[in-house]
Design a protein around this motif. Structure first.
Motif, short mmCIF file in Angstrom:
data_model
loop_
_atom_site.label_atom_id
_atom_site.label_comp_id
_atom_site.label_asym_id
_atom_site.label_seq_id
_atom_site.Cartn_x
_atom_site.Cartn_y
_atom_site.Cartn_z
N MET A 1 70.41 153.59 10.13
CA MET A 1 69.75 153.78 8.86
C MET A 1 68.76 154.93 8.98
SD MET A 1 66.55 153.02 7.30
CE MET A 1 65.91 152.42 5.73
N HIS A 2 68.88 155.88 8.06
CA HIS A 2 67.95 157.01 8.03
C HIS A 2 67.66 157.35 6.58
CE1 HIS A 2 67.05 161.55 8.68
NE2 HIS A 2 65.94 160.83 8.68
N LEU A 3 66.39 157.29 6.21
CA LEU A 3 65.98 157.58 4.85
C LEU A 3 64.74 158.45 4.88
CD1 LEU A 3 66.00 157.08 1.73
CD2 LEU A 3 64.63 155.03 2.19
N ARG A 4 64.76 159.49 4.07
CA ARG A 4 63.59 160.35 3.92
C ARG A 4 63.31 160.47 2.42
NH1 ARG A 4 60.75 164.38 6.74
NH2 ARG A 4 60.13 166.21 5.50
N ALA A 5 62.13 160.06 1.99
CA ALA A 5 61.85 160.03 0.55
C ALA A 5 60.35 159.96 0.29
CB ALA A 5 62.52 158.81 -0.09
N GLU A 6 59.96 160.45 -0.88
CA GLU A 6 58.60 160.23 -1.35
C GLU A 6 58.45 158.76 -1.73
OE1 GLU A 6 57.27 162.81 -4.43
OE2 GLU A 6 57.66 164.64 -3.30
N ALA A 7 57.25 158.23 -1.52
CA ALA A 7 57.05 156.80 -1.78
C ALA A 7 55.59 156.53 -2.11
CB ALA A 7 57.47 155.98 -0.56
N ILE A 8 55.38 155.44 -2.85
CA ILE A 8 54.04 154.95 -3.14
C ILE A 8 53.75 153.80 -2.17
CG2 ILE A 8 52.55 153.86 -4.85
CD1 ILE A 8 54.45 155.03 -7.01
N LEU A 9 52.69 153.91 -1.40
CA LEU A 9 52.33 152.83 -0.48
C LEU A 9 51.85 151.61 -1.26
CD1 LEU A 9 50.42 154.49 2.50
CD2 LEU A 9 52.80 153.81 2.37
N LEU A 10 52.43 150.46 -0.97
CA LEU A 10 52.07 149.23 -1.68
C LEU A 10 51.25 148.27 -0.83
CD1 LEU A 10 55.34 148.37 -3.64
CD2 LEU A 10 53.41 149.80 -4.35
N VAL A 54 53.15 159.32 -0.38
CA VAL A 54 53.48 159.84 0.95
C VAL A 54 54.94 160.31 0.98
CG1 VAL A 54 51.83 158.33 2.10
CG2 VAL A 54 54.20 157.57 1.81
N LEU A 55 55.23 161.09 1.99
CA LEU A 55 56.62 161.39 2.33
C LEU A 55 56.94 160.57 3.56
CD1 LEU A 55 59.23 163.05 1.94
CD2 LEU A 55 58.23 164.78 3.45
N GLU A 72 53.90 161.36 6.05
CA GLU A 72 53.08 162.54 5.76
C GLU A 72 52.39 162.29 4.43
OE1 GLU A 72 55.22 166.24 5.81
OE2 GLU A 72 56.58 165.51 7.38
N LEU A 73 51.10 162.53 4.38
CA LEU A 73 50.35 162.30 3.15
C LEU A 73 50.63 163.42 2.14
CD1 LEU A 73 48.19 160.64 1.65
CD2 LEU A 73 46.47 162.14 2.69
N ILE A 74 51.02 163.03 0.93
CA ILE A 74 51.22 163.99 -0.16
C ILE A 74 49.99 164.00 -1.07
CG2 ILE A 74 52.58 164.55 -2.21
CD1 ILE A 74 55.01 163.35 -0.81
N HIS A 75 49.53 162.81 -1.44
CA HIS A 75 48.37 162.73 -2.33
C HIS A 75 47.58 161.46 -2.01
CE1 HIS A 75 45.84 163.22 -5.82
NE2 HIS A 75 46.14 162.00 -6.23
N SER A 76 46.28 161.61 -1.80
CA SER A 76 45.43 160.48 -1.45
C SER A 76 44.62 160.00 -2.65
CB SER A 76 44.47 160.87 -0.32
OG SER A 76 43.55 159.81 -0.08
N ARG A 77 44.58 158.68 -2.82
CA ARG A 77 43.70 158.06 -3.81
C ARG A 77 42.60 157.26 -3.12
NH1 ARG A 77 48.97 157.41 -6.49
NH2 ARG A 77 48.96 158.77 -8.33
N ALA A 78 42.45 157.47 -1.82
CA ALA A 78 41.45 156.73 -1.04
C ALA A 78 40.04 156.85 -1.60
CB ALA A 78 41.49 157.18 0.42
N PRO A 79 39.61 158.02 -2.11
CA PRO A 79 38.23 158.10 -2.62
C PRO A 79 37.92 157.10 -3.73
CG PRO A 79 39.12 160.31 -2.31
CD PRO A 79 40.25 159.35 -2.11
N LEU A 80 38.94 156.68 -4.49
CA LEU A 80 38.71 155.74 -5.59
C LEU A 80 38.33 154.35 -5.10
CD1 LEU A 80 41.65 156.68 -7.98
CD2 LEU A 80 39.23 157.04 -8.41
N PHE A 81 38.59 154.06 -3.83
CA PHE A 81 38.26 152.74 -3.31
C PHE A 81 36.77 152.58 -3.08
CE2 PHE A 81 42.75 152.66 -2.91
CZ PHE A 81 43.10 151.34 -2.97
N GLY A 82 36.01 153.64 -3.29
CA GLY A 82 34.56 153.54 -3.26
C GLY A 82 33.97 153.12 -4.58
#
Length: 243
Positions: A1-10, A54-55, A72-82
């Motif tokens: 199994m090999h998959l490469r894709a953009e994804a939303i971390l849940l 992420v990718l 690989e990080l594409i876009h971070s929403r971590a600052p909103l957790f403050g």
């Protein structure tokens, strides 16, 4: 199994001394779990934040084996957790998705809708801009998993006008006239779900009560108190914003 894709971390769960098991939603391949080596490290902790885009690259020798995952990080929403209210919105939207979606089944409409909700939370942390989108996402989640509500006609009269309630048993709308004498046994149906447009706080809270009833009844059975606690934090912080 090999998959490469953009994804939303849940979701991210510690595994062993250093690793983490991650569940991420892809557009074309649905929810994909994977093991991230060193996922608890200081370098990866900011990347492994639910709601981040992420990718991902999943690799395993067999379909049954838990895949190894690199990110690989594409876009971070971590600052909103403050910020308490946006953090509660992000935590609930990702947690409920991780809890109810089956592995490996694509739900492109849900992927697009969830991405839109998370983007709305990021763009408008005050909640009036995203709470309506969250209610609509929860309704879509129910529908895509086979538990959709019928909000287009009255269960009692068959008419499609003046719909104001929903039967907690059938999930079918009830008009104001059809509900006479039974109002206290029904769930309120906010007008933004039938007529569109903006919503006031009472309508938003009614919408969240409506969706939570059916999520708990149909999708969250046996999922544990942690999920309901995340929803409780969201509603509590919304109520504080209203006050």
């Amino acid at each position: 199994m090999h998959l490469r894709a953009e994804a939303i971390l849940l979701s991210v769960r510690a595994h062993g001394e250093h690793g983490a098991i991650v569940r991420a939603l892809t557009e074309g391949d649905g929810l994909q779990p994977g093991y991230v080596r060193g996922g608890r490290s200081r370098a990866l902790r900011p990347v492994l934040q639910p709601s981040n885009l992420v990718l991902g690259e999943w690799r395993s020798r067999t379909e049954e084996q838990l895949a190894g995952l690199t990110l690989e990080l594409i876009h971070s929403r971590a600052p909103l957790f403050g910020e308490p209210l946006p953090a509660a919105g992000l935590q609930w939207a990702t947690a409920v998705s991780a809890a109810v979606l089956p592995d490996g089944q694509p739900y492109p409409r849900l992927y697009s809708a969830l991405d839109g909700v998370l983007a709305a939370i990021e763009a408008a942390p005050a909640a009036r801009g995203w709470a309506v989108a969250l209610v609509r996402y929860e309704l879509l989640l129910l529908a895509e998993l086979g538990f959709g509500l019928d909000l287009e006609h009255c269960a009692a009269t068959g008419r499609n006008d003046d719909l104001a309630f929903v039967s907690p048993k059938s999930g079918i709308a009830v008009s104001r006239g059809g509900a006479v004498g039974y109002e206290d046994r029904l769930l309120r149906l906010p007008t933004f779900l039938t007529e569109g447009g903006a919503a006031d706080w009472d309508d938003i809270l009614d919408g969240l009560r409506l969706t939570l009833h059916f999520l708990q009844r149909d999708l969250l059975i046996g999922k544990g108190a942690e999920i309901i606690a995340a929803r409780g934090r969201l509603v509590d912080r919304l109520m504080r914003a209203v006050a």
